[in-house]
Each structure stands twice: as C-alpha cells, then as structure tokens.
Design a protein around this motif. Structure first.
Motif, PDB file in Angstrom:
ATOM      1  N   SER A 197      10.523   1.310   3.371  1.00 38.81           N
ATOM      2  CA  SER A 197      11.150   0.667   2.215  1.00 38.81           C
ATOM      3  C   SER A 197      10.366  -0.572   1.832  1.00 38.81           C
ATOM      4  O   SER A 197       9.787  -1.245   2.690  1.00 38.81           O
ATOM      5  CB  SER A 197      12.590   0.277   2.534  1.00 38.81           C
ATOM      6  N   CYS A 198      10.379  -0.870   0.534  1.00 41.79           N
ATOM      7  CA  CYS A 198       9.664  -2.029   0.019  1.00 41.79           C
ATOM      8  C   CYS A 198      10.658  -3.055  -0.495  1.00 41.79           C
ATOM      9  O   CYS A 198      11.529  -2.742  -1.309  1.00 41.79           O
ATOM     10  CB  CYS A 198       8.723  -1.612  -1.111  1.00 41.79           C
ATOM     11  N   HIS A 199      10.530  -4.278   0.004  1.00 44.43           N
ATOM     12  CA  HIS A 199      11.338  -5.416  -0.459  1.00 44.43           C
ATOM     13  C   HIS A 199      10.376  -6.556  -0.762  1.00 44.43           C
ATOM     14  O   HIS A 199       9.679  -7.029   0.140  1.00 44.43           O
ATOM     15  CB  HIS A 199      12.345  -5.841   0.606  1.00 44.43           C
ATOM     16  N   HIS A 200      10.311  -6.939  -2.028  1.00 45.21           N
ATOM     17  CA  HIS A 200       9.447  -8.041  -2.452  1.00 45.21           C
ATOM     18  C   HIS A 200       7.990  -7.817  -2.020  1.00 45.21           C
ATOM     19  O   HIS A 200       7.370  -8.679  -1.400  1.00 45.21           O
ATOM     20  CB  HIS A 200       9.958  -9.380  -1.911  1.00 45.21           C
ATOM     21  N   PHE A 216       3.219  11.961   4.424  1.00 48.46           N
ATOM     22  CA  PHE A 216       3.890  11.004   3.557  1.00 48.46           C
ATOM     23  C   PHE A 216       4.239  11.714   2.262  1.00 48.46           C
ATOM     24  O   PHE A 216       3.432  12.484   1.730  1.00 48.46           O
ATOM     25  CB  PHE A 216       2.995   9.797   3.272  1.00 48.46           C
ATOM     26  N   GLN A 217       5.455  11.465   1.749  1.00 48.14           N
ATOM     27  CA  GLN A 217       5.912  12.078   0.505  1.00 48.14           C
ATOM     28  C   GLN A 217       6.484  10.993  -0.405  1.00 48.14           C
ATOM     29  O   GLN A 217       7.332  10.214   0.021  1.00 48.14           O
ATOM     30  CB  GLN A 217       6.987  13.131   0.776  1.00 48.14           C
ATOM     31  N   ILE A 218       5.994  10.997  -1.651  1.00 41.91           N
ATOM     32  CA  ILE A 218       6.427  10.017  -2.640  1.00 41.91           C
ATOM     33  C   ILE A 218       6.866  10.766  -3.882  1.00 41.91           C
ATOM     34  O   ILE A 218       6.086  11.535  -4.446  1.00 41.91           O
ATOM     35  CB  ILE A 218       5.284   9.041  -3.018  1.00 41.91           C
ATOM     36  N   SER A 219       8.097  10.562  -4.308  1.00 40.85           N
ATOM     37  CA  SER A 219       8.594  11.226  -5.500  1.00 40.85           C
ATOM     38  C   SER A 219       7.804  10.787  -6.729  1.00 40.85           C
ATOM     39  O   SER A 219       7.532   9.593  -6.895  1.00 40.85           O
ATOM     40  CB  SER A 219      10.078  10.902  -5.704  1.00 40.85           C
ATOM     41  N   LEU A 220       7.449  11.750  -7.562  1.00 43.30           N
ATOM     42  CA  LEU A 220       6.751  11.417  -8.803  1.00 43.30           C
ATOM     43  C   LEU A 220       7.708  11.188  -9.957  1.00 43.30           C
ATOM     44  O   LEU A 220       7.276  10.876 -11.063  1.00 43.30           O
ATOM     45  CB  LEU A 220       5.728  12.506  -9.153  1.00 43.30           C
ATOM     46  N   LYS A 221       9.014  11.339  -9.701  1.00 44.87           N
ATOM     47  CA  LYS A 221      10.010  11.001 -10.726  1.00 44.87           C
ATOM     48  C   LYS A 221      10.092   9.496 -10.832  1.00 44.87           C
ATOM     49  O   LYS A 221      10.085   8.800  -9.816  1.00 44.87           O
ATOM     50  CB  LYS A 221      11.393  11.559 -10.354  1.00 44.87           C
ATOM     51  N   PRO A 222      10.213   8.980 -12.046  1.00 48.20           N
ATOM     52  CA  PRO A 222      10.347   7.522 -12.198  1.00 48.20           C
ATOM     53  C   PRO A 222      11.577   6.993 -11.475  1.00 48.20           C
ATOM     54  O   PRO A 222      12.614   7.656 -11.454  1.00 48.20           O
ATOM     55  CB  PRO A 222      10.484   7.320 -13.710  1.00 48.20           C
ATOM     56  N   THR A 223      11.448   5.839 -10.876  1.00 40.39           N
ATOM     57  CA  THR A 223      12.586   5.183 -10.230  1.00 40.39           C
ATOM     58  C   THR A 223      13.465   4.589 -11.313  1.00 40.39           C
ATOM     59  O   THR A 223      12.985   3.865 -12.183  1.00 40.39           O
ATOM     60  CB  THR A 223      12.093   4.083  -9.279  1.00 40.39           C
ATOM     61  N   LEU A 224      14.761   4.920 -11.260  1.00 43.41           N
ATOM     62  CA  LEU A 224      15.688   4.417 -12.277  1.00 43.41           C
ATOM     63  C   LEU A 224      16.307   3.112 -11.863  1.00 43.41           C
ATOM     64  O   LEU A 224      16.469   2.800 -10.760  1.00 43.41           O
ATOM     65  CB  LEU A 224      16.782   5.452 -12.547  1.00 43.41           C
ATOM     66  N   LEU A 276      -3.473   3.743   2.421  1.00 40.26           N
ATOM     67  CA  LEU A 276      -3.970   4.519   1.277  1.00 40.26           C
ATOM     68  C   LEU A 276      -2.842   4.816   0.287  1.00 40.26           C
ATOM     69  O   LEU A 276      -3.051   4.781  -0.929  1.00 40.26           O
ATOM     70  CB  LEU A 276      -4.594   5.836   1.753  1.00 40.26           C
ATOM     71  N   VAL A 277      -1.658   5.106   0.821  1.00 44.24           N
ATOM     72  CA  VAL A 277      -0.493   5.370  -0.040  1.00 44.24           C
ATOM     73  C   VAL A 277      -0.186   4.129  -0.878  1.00 44.24           C
ATOM     74  O   VAL A 277      -0.003   4.214  -2.103  1.00 44.24           O
ATOM     75  CB  VAL A 277       0.738   5.783   0.803  1.00 44.24           C
ATOM     76  N   LYS A 278      -0.124   2.971  -0.237  1.00 43.32           N
ATOM     77  CA  LYS A 278       0.175   1.732  -0.961  1.00 43.32           C
ATOM     78  C   LYS A 278      -0.888   1.460  -2.032  1.00 43.32           C
ATOM     79  O   LYS A 278      -0.559   1.081  -3.157  1.00 43.32           O
ATOM     80  CB  LYS A 278       0.276   0.544   0.004  1.00 43.32           C
ATOM     81  N   GLU A 279      -2.159   1.662  -1.682  1.00 42.05           N
ATOM     82  CA  GLU A 279      -3.236   1.449  -2.647  1.00 42.05           C
ATOM     83  C   GLU A 279      -3.122   2.423  -3.817  1.00 42.05           C
ATOM     84  O   GLU A 279      -3.341   2.035  -4.968  1.00 42.05           O
ATOM     85  CB  GLU A 279      -4.596   1.604  -1.957  1.00 42.05           C
ATOM     86  N   LYS A 323      -2.723   1.246  -7.622  1.00 45.61           N
ATOM     87  CA  LYS A 323      -3.803   1.623  -8.551  1.00 45.61           C
ATOM     88  C   LYS A 323      -3.268   2.435  -9.733  1.00 45.61           C
ATOM     89  O   LYS A 323      -3.749   2.306 -10.852  1.00 45.61           O
ATOM     90  CB  LYS A 323      -4.855   2.437  -7.789  1.00 45.61           C
ATOM     91  N   ASN A 324      -2.256   3.259  -9.484  1.00 48.32           N
ATOM     92  CA  ASN A 324      -1.700   4.119 -10.522  1.00 48.32           C
ATOM     93  C   ASN A 324      -0.413   3.567 -11.136  1.00 48.32           C
ATOM     94  O   ASN A 324       0.297   4.281 -11.831  1.00 48.32           O
ATOM     95  CB  ASN A 324      -1.482   5.528  -9.969  1.00 48.32           C
ATOM     96  N   SER A 325      -0.115   2.308 -10.851  1.00 50.87           N
ATOM     97  CA  SER A 325       1.062   1.612 -11.391  1.00 50.87           C
ATOM     98  C   SER A 325       2.352   2.402 -11.186  1.00 50.87           C
ATOM     99  O   SER A 325       3.188   2.499 -12.078  1.00 50.87           O
ATOM    100  CB  SER A 325       0.866   1.316 -12.893  1.00 50.87           C
ATOM    101  N   LEU A 326       2.491   2.970 -10.000  1.00 51.10           N
ATOM    102  CA  LEU A 326       3.716   3.692  -9.640  1.00 51.10           C
ATOM    103  C   LEU A 326       4.599   2.754  -8.829  1.00 51.10           C
ATOM    104  O   LEU A 326       4.232   2.332  -7.740  1.00 51.10           O
ATOM    105  CB  LEU A 326       3.394   4.949  -8.815  1.00 51.10           C
ATOM    106  N   THR A 327       5.748   2.414  -9.377  1.00 53.26           N
ATOM    107  CA  THR A 327       6.670   1.537  -8.686  1.00 53.26           C
ATOM    108  C   THR A 327       7.658   2.393  -7.910  1.00 53.26           C
ATOM    109  O   THR A 327       8.438   3.134  -8.497  1.00 53.26           O
ATOM    110  CB  THR A 327       7.421   0.647  -9.689  1.00 53.26           C
TER     111      THR A 327
END
Length: 148
Positions: A53-56, A140-148, A106-109, A113-117
């Motif tokens: 999880s990402c906080h700040h 590692f799995q990251i949803s490509l759906k925009p975070t609402l 690499l995931v964080k980068e 780089k792709n402006s995915l929040t």
C-alpha cells in the motif's frame, strides 16, 4: 516464467486479508492467523500473497491475503475483511524470491513513468515447489483500471 512487464486479463477474484507489519516473521504470523480464520470459515485455496500500500508516496507491505471462492465471499462479505479484485486487465511482472525488492522498484518506476496513480499493488506467490519455501516465484499485479 516471462521476463518484463505483461498485460493479463483476470476474472473477478475474492480474498480475505489481514493487516501485517513489515518483516518476514510478522508476515508468517499473519498468514498463520489468516489460515486459522479461513480454516474455520471457508474453503482453502493455494493462491495467496502480500498487499503493498502507498501512503504519501511511501510504499510498504500492509496486508497478507488468501483468495477465497465466490461462494465464500458472498457468505463472509458482511462480517469479515473480504475484498474483490475486479475483473479486467492487470499489469504483471514475475520475479524470484531473490529479486522481489528489485522488481518492486521496477513496478514503482513504471507507475511513475506512465503516470499511473495506484495505492495498492498485489504480489501473488506462485507455488512451484511446496517443499522449498525459499525457492519461489512471485508475480506483482497492478490493476489498469483507473483508481476512483
């Protein structure tokens, strides 16, 4: 095992999670508690992992999880910490136990780089040798759906 990033499509998935603290021993204890709870309530699955999880702008391991069946999700959703990973496309990257830290970097980068929040990244343990927990692969799995 594929190297690099890929896009995979997944169906709806459901999981039970428990908070954990950083550190392998804490993660093991949290998985034991999770399995104890699941043993009482739900069908055991062999798909499990960690939630980052990402906080700040600070990423850390926040939870352990184990996938559960859709029937168990419907049964438990009002009483326990169950969640849904929605169907759709996910950015994935595989790694070994020895390269998890570098791969997560690499995931964080990639996200930056792709402006995915995103505020959550799921790491699934890919069981290949049940007798050797130190020789494992992860994804590692990251949803490509925009975070609402």
């Amino acid at each position: 095992m594929n190297n690099g990033f890929n896009i995979q499509t997944f169906k709806d998935r459901y999981f039970l999670s428990l908070p954990t603290q950083d550190g392998e021993l804490n993660e093991i204890k949290s998985f034991d508690k999770l399995d104890e709870k699941l043993g009482e309530l739900a069908v055991q699955t062999f798909q499990y992992g960690l939630i980052y999880s990402c906080h700040h702008d600070n990423w850390k391991i926040s939870d352990v999880f184990r996938l559960i069946t859709s029937d168990d999700y419907r049964l438990l959703k009002d009483t326990f910490n169950v969640s849904k990973l929605s169907k759709g496309e996910y950015l994935t990257i595989n790694c070994t136990g020895d390269t998890e830290i570098e791969t997560f970097q690499l995931v964080k980068e990639y996200l930056e780089k792709n402006s995915l929040t995103r505020n959550k990244v799921y790491m699934f343990y890919l069981v290949t040798d049940v007798f050797n927990q130190y020789n494992h692969f992860s994804q590692f799995q990251i949803s490509l759906k925009p975070t609402l």
